[in-house]
Design a protein around this motif. Structure first.
Motif, mmCIF file in Angstrom:
data_model
loop_
_atom_site.group_PDB
_atom_site.id
_atom_site.type_symbol
_atom_site.label_atom_id
_atom_site.label_comp_id
_atom_site.label_asym_id
_atom_site.label_seq_id
_atom_site.Cartn_x
_atom_site.Cartn_y
_atom_site.Cartn_z
ATOM 1 N N GLU A 167 0.832 -1.195 0.000
ATOM 2 C CA GLU A 167 0.000 0.000 0.000
ATOM 3 C C GLU A 167 0.874 1.257 0.000
ATOM 4 N N GLY A 168 1.953 1.232 0.762
ATOM 5 C CA GLY A 168 2.844 2.385 0.797
ATOM 6 C C GLY A 168 3.565 2.604 -0.512
ATOM 7 N N GLN A 169 4.042 1.531 -1.131
ATOM 8 C CA GLN A 169 4.806 1.647 -2.370
ATOM 9 C C GLN A 169 3.930 1.987 -3.570
ATOM 10 N N SER A 170 2.618 1.751 -3.467
ATOM 11 C CA SER A 170 1.726 2.035 -4.590
ATOM 12 C C SER A 170 0.993 3.366 -4.427
ATOM 13 N N ARG A 171 1.282 4.092 -3.363
ATOM 14 C CA ARG A 171 0.626 5.388 -3.143
ATOM 15 C C ARG A 171 1.475 6.489 -3.777
ATOM 16 N N HIS A 172 0.905 7.149 -4.777
ATOM 17 C CA HIS A 172 1.620 8.202 -5.484
ATOM 18 C C HIS A 172 1.181 9.597 -5.043
ATOM 19 N N ARG A 173 0.077 9.681 -4.295
ATOM 20 C CA ARG A 173 -0.465 10.975 -3.888
ATOM 21 C C ARG A 173 -0.551 11.000 -2.360
ATOM 22 N N LEU A 174 -0.037 12.070 -1.759
ATOM 23 C CA LEU A 174 0.006 12.136 -0.300
ATOM 24 C C LEU A 174 -0.264 13.571 0.150
ATOM 25 N N SER A 175 -1.095 13.711 1.196
ATOM 26 C CA SER A 175 -1.383 15.009 1.784
ATOM 27 C C SER A 175 -1.026 14.961 3.262
ATOM 28 N N LEU A 176 -0.186 15.892 3.722
ATOM 29 C CA LEU A 176 0.316 15.867 5.089
ATOM 30 C C LEU A 176 -0.011 17.162 5.817
ATOM 31 N N ASN A 177 -0.241 17.019 7.128
ATOM 32 C CA ASN A 177 -0.387 18.184 8.005
ATOM 33 C C ASN A 177 1.017 18.741 8.245
ATOM 34 N N ALA A 178 1.299 19.892 7.657
ATOM 35 C CA ALA A 178 2.676 20.400 7.620
ATOM 36 C C ALA A 178 3.012 21.265 8.821
ATOM 37 N N GLN A 179 2.683 20.804 10.013
ATOM 38 C CA GLN A 179 3.076 21.522 11.218
ATOM 39 C C GLN A 179 4.544 21.246 11.528
ATOM 40 N N SER A 180 5.110 22.041 12.411
ATOM 41 C CA SER A 180 6.545 21.953 12.694
ATOM 42 C C SER A 180 6.956 20.584 13.217
ATOM 43 N N GLY A 181 6.034 19.859 13.839
ATOM 44 C CA GLY A 181 6.351 18.532 14.371
ATOM 45 C C GLY A 181 6.530 17.464 13.321
ATOM 46 N N LEU A 182 6.378 17.808 12.063
ATOM 47 C CA LEU A 182 6.522 16.809 11.003
ATOM 48 C C LEU A 182 7.974 16.395 10.780
ATOM 49 N N LEU A 183 8.914 17.272 11.066
ATOM 50 C CA LEU A 183 10.318 17.024 10.757
ATOM 51 C C LEU A 183 10.840 15.675 11.260
ATOM 52 N N PRO A 184 10.638 15.280 12.540
ATOM 53 C CA PRO A 184 11.196 13.998 12.992
ATOM 54 C C PRO A 184 10.601 12.781 12.275
ATOM 55 N N MET A 185 9.456 12.938 11.633
ATOM 56 C CA MET A 185 8.798 11.796 11.002
ATOM 57 C C MET A 185 9.062 11.686 9.505
ATOM 58 N N VAL A 186 9.815 12.628 8.966
ATOM 59 C CA VAL A 186 10.021 12.643 7.510
ATOM 60 C C VAL A 186 10.679 11.361 7.024
ATOM 61 N N HIS A 187 11.727 10.926 7.693
ATOM 62 C CA HIS A 187 12.457 9.736 7.243
ATOM 63 C C HIS A 187 11.553 8.502 7.237
ATOM 64 N N ALA A 188 10.814 8.286 8.327
ATOM 65 C CA ALA A 188 9.951 7.101 8.410
ATOM 66 C C ALA A 188 8.804 7.180 7.397
ATOM 67 N N LEU A 189 8.217 8.342 7.258
ATOM 68 C CA LEU A 189 7.089 8.498 6.330
ATOM 69 C C LEU A 189 7.488 8.163 4.902
ATOM 70 N N THR A 235 4.651 10.983 -5.933
ATOM 71 C CA THR A 235 4.968 11.982 -6.957
ATOM 72 C C THR A 235 4.133 13.253 -6.799
ATOM 73 N N LYS A 236 3.042 13.178 -6.015
ATOM 74 C CA LYS A 236 2.170 14.334 -5.819
ATOM 75 C C LYS A 236 2.006 14.550 -4.321
ATOM 76 N N LEU A 237 2.468 15.688 -3.847
ATOM 77 C CA LEU A 237 2.528 15.935 -2.403
ATOM 78 C C LEU A 237 1.867 17.263 -2.056
ATOM 79 N N ALA A 238 1.018 17.228 -1.022
ATOM 80 C CA ALA A 238 0.391 18.437 -0.498
ATOM 81 C C ALA A 238 0.839 18.641 0.944
ATOM 82 N N LEU A 239 1.355 19.809 1.248
ATOM 83 C CA LEU A 239 1.784 20.167 2.595
ATOM 84 C C LEU A 239 0.941 21.346 3.054
ATOM 85 N N LYS A 240 0.020 21.083 3.992
ATOM 86 C CA LYS A 240 -0.933 22.101 4.426
ATOM 87 C C LYS A 240 -0.845 22.283 5.932
#
Length: 532
Positions: free
Chosen positions: A85-107, A115-120
């Motif tokens: 499911e993770g490898q086949s997901r091409h579109r992602l929308s994330l809550n772009a609060q400051s706490g996102l930084l530590p989770m970037v690597h795992a996400l 290929t399509k990313l929304a940071l809100k």
């Protein structure tokens, strides 16, 4: 499964999955998380577990047809489903609060094919900064689309780092951000494949004479769409627009400054445009005369531009003979009327869609439009004091190709509805709203005379039980009305009407507070784009 860098890993995983499935057939599978089970590859109820024998590619295709919530639930079934499911997901929308930084690597280790990313980010929260955006760009080098909303802590340096890592970007949309011209120019210089740029309330651009020009940059040759919204200094993008030789669509909404000075230069240098939207701009017939140099123009929206008159519309009509869609919101200024519309009728035979709001056409112009524009399929008349039964009868008799008709806040009555009963042989939908002379009995008679016709009536009074039956069908197909301004002064911001239930809005077909572009024929066009 989406990035070249992960191809070898995916192949090795497929081999391991194949060997795992072969081994599992000699054991029994009770839980997807267990390896050593009884034989014959059985599920919990004793039936063969065919799902576990599907190749990864097939399972990924199934996941892609599910809703976002169902995909999340499927990812919890087992480790294999989580990975696919993770490898086949091409579109992602994330809550772009400051706490996102530590989770970037795992996400992005899990979602490595995005290929399509929304940071809100919520306006009341601290957003991600340069470090997080750079880390994301490093993990998503194949990104083609990026949407930034209220990422106020991202600076020019963060945008420059992102542009350096994601050079394949094709679409950028940013709103309520605070980076400035240097960050935007970094995108334009590095993302040479950029095709669409949308900028709204970019607050980091220096105002006034000291403003740094934006563009053209290396991306100018690939840009096809530029959309600027609510910019006090939108004319800083002038060099970019002028340098975009292959630009097809230009949309300018509520951008301050005198655009009569810039539009002639744009039209002289960029002659490939087929779609132009001008909304609440300081533009007059001088700007429209410049637009008339775009001989390939097919779509024109003039919304709340009170300095534009019949003279400007005539110049456009006489030169832009390929015009297919014309939207005019006259804002009750009465500066565009019969003369301009008659010029459109005489010179634009390909016209398919016409929206008139706050414009007062008479039978003279409507009759000529109906006679000369034989391809006219979609017509909306809103807030017109001159559109009565005689004009509707003219439309019914002359508009042979008409399929969808909207009439709102016009002085028509049941006699006009009766005329529609025997005219417009291709008509499939009629929506009448806030026309107090039209009764539910008149609408019912029209429906009875043409059973295949969807009739949607909202008189502005209490909901009528019988009339609501057809509303749902019309609503599903996006047969909507634009708002009609009551005066020229700037209207207040519409309330959200949160107290009114969704089902009630659906039954009445109300779309309070939406703009012309959002409400009118957006879905009409999508339903007919294949024929356009």
């Amino acid at each position: 499964m989406g990035q070249a860098s992960s191809t070898v890993a995916v192949l090795s995983r497929r081999e391991s999955n194949h060997s795992h499935r072969s081994k599992a057939k000699s054991t029994a599978l009770i839980s997807p998380m267990q390896a050593e089970e009884p034989s014959d590859f059985l599920s919990n109820d004793g039936e063969p577990d065919y799902i576990s024998d599907l190749p990864d590619e097939c399972l990924a295709c199934i996941f892609q047809s599910l809703s976002s919530g169902d995909r999340k639930r499927c990812s919890l079934v087992c480790r294999r489903w989580l990975r696919i499911e993770g490898q086949s997901r091409h579109r992602l929308s994330l809550n772009a609060q400051s706490g996102l930084l530590p989770m970037v690597h795992a996400l992005f280790s899990r979602f490595d094919a995005v290929t399509k990313l929304a940071l809100k980010c919520d306006r009341r929260s601290a957003s991600i900064g340069d470090e997080a955006l750079e880390a994301i760009s490093f993990r998503c080098r194949n990104l083609t689309r990026l949407k930034l909303r209220s990422c106020r802590d991202v600076t020019d340096a963060g945008m420059a780092a992102f542009a350096n890592n994601c050079k394949g970007l094709k679409k950028l949309s940013c709103g309520s951000c605070t980076f400035g011209a240097k960050g935007m120019n970094a995108i334009l210089d590095n993302c040479v494949a950029l095709e669409e740029l949308s900028v709204k309330r970019l607050r980091g651009i220096t105002d006034g004479a000291a403003a740094e020009p934006i563009g053209p940059g290396l991306a100018a040759s690939s840009l096809k769409t530029i959309c600027l919204k609510e910019l006090y200094n939108g004319q800083c993008f002038g060099p970019l627009i002028i340098g975009s030789k292959n630009l097809r669509t230009l949309k300018l909404f509520r951008c301050s400054g005198d655009w009569d000075k810039l539009l002639p230069v744009i039209a002289d240098r960029v002659n490939s445009m087929i779609e132009i939207h001008l909304e609440r701009l300081q533009v007059s017939d001088v700007g429209l005369a410049a637009i008339s140099n775009c001989l390939d123009l097919e779509i024109l929206h003039l919304v709340k531009t009170p300095e534009c008159t019949n003279l400007g519309l005539v110049s456009v009509a006489e030169s832009c003979k390929l015009l297919r869609k014309l939207h005019i919101d006259g804002w009750k200024a009465n500066r565009i009327g019969d003369d301009g519309l008659i010029a459109v009728a005489k010179n634009c035979p390909r016209l398919q869609e016409l929206v008139l709001i706050g414009v007062n056409p008479t039978k003279n112009s409507l009759e000529m439009l109906a006679s000369n524009c034989q391809n006219l399929e979609r017509l909306a008349l809103c807030g017109s004091d001159t559109v009565g039964d005689a004009e509707i009868s003219c439309i019914a008799a002359k508009c042979i190709a008409l399929k969808k008709l909207c009439v709102k806040s016009c002085p028509i009555s049941d006699h006009g509805m009766e005329a529609l009963a025997g005219g417009c042989p291709n008509l499939v939908k009629v929506k009448v709203k806030k026309c107090r002379g039209v009764t539910y009995e008149g609408a019912d008679r029209l429906k009875a005379s043409r059973e295949s016709l969807a009739v949607n009536l909202d008189s502005g009074e209490a909901e009528h039980q019988d009339a609501s039956a057809s509303d749902g069908g019309a609503q599903e197909n996006g047969f909507e009305f634009p708002p009609v301004p009551s005066q020229i002064s700037l209207p207040p911001i519409a309330s959200s009407n949160t107290g009114r239930s969704t089902s009630f809005k659906s039954r009445l077909g109300l779309l309070s507070g939406r703009s012309l572009v959002a409400c009118t024929l957006r879905r009409w066009s999508s339903g007919n784009s294949s024929r356009s």
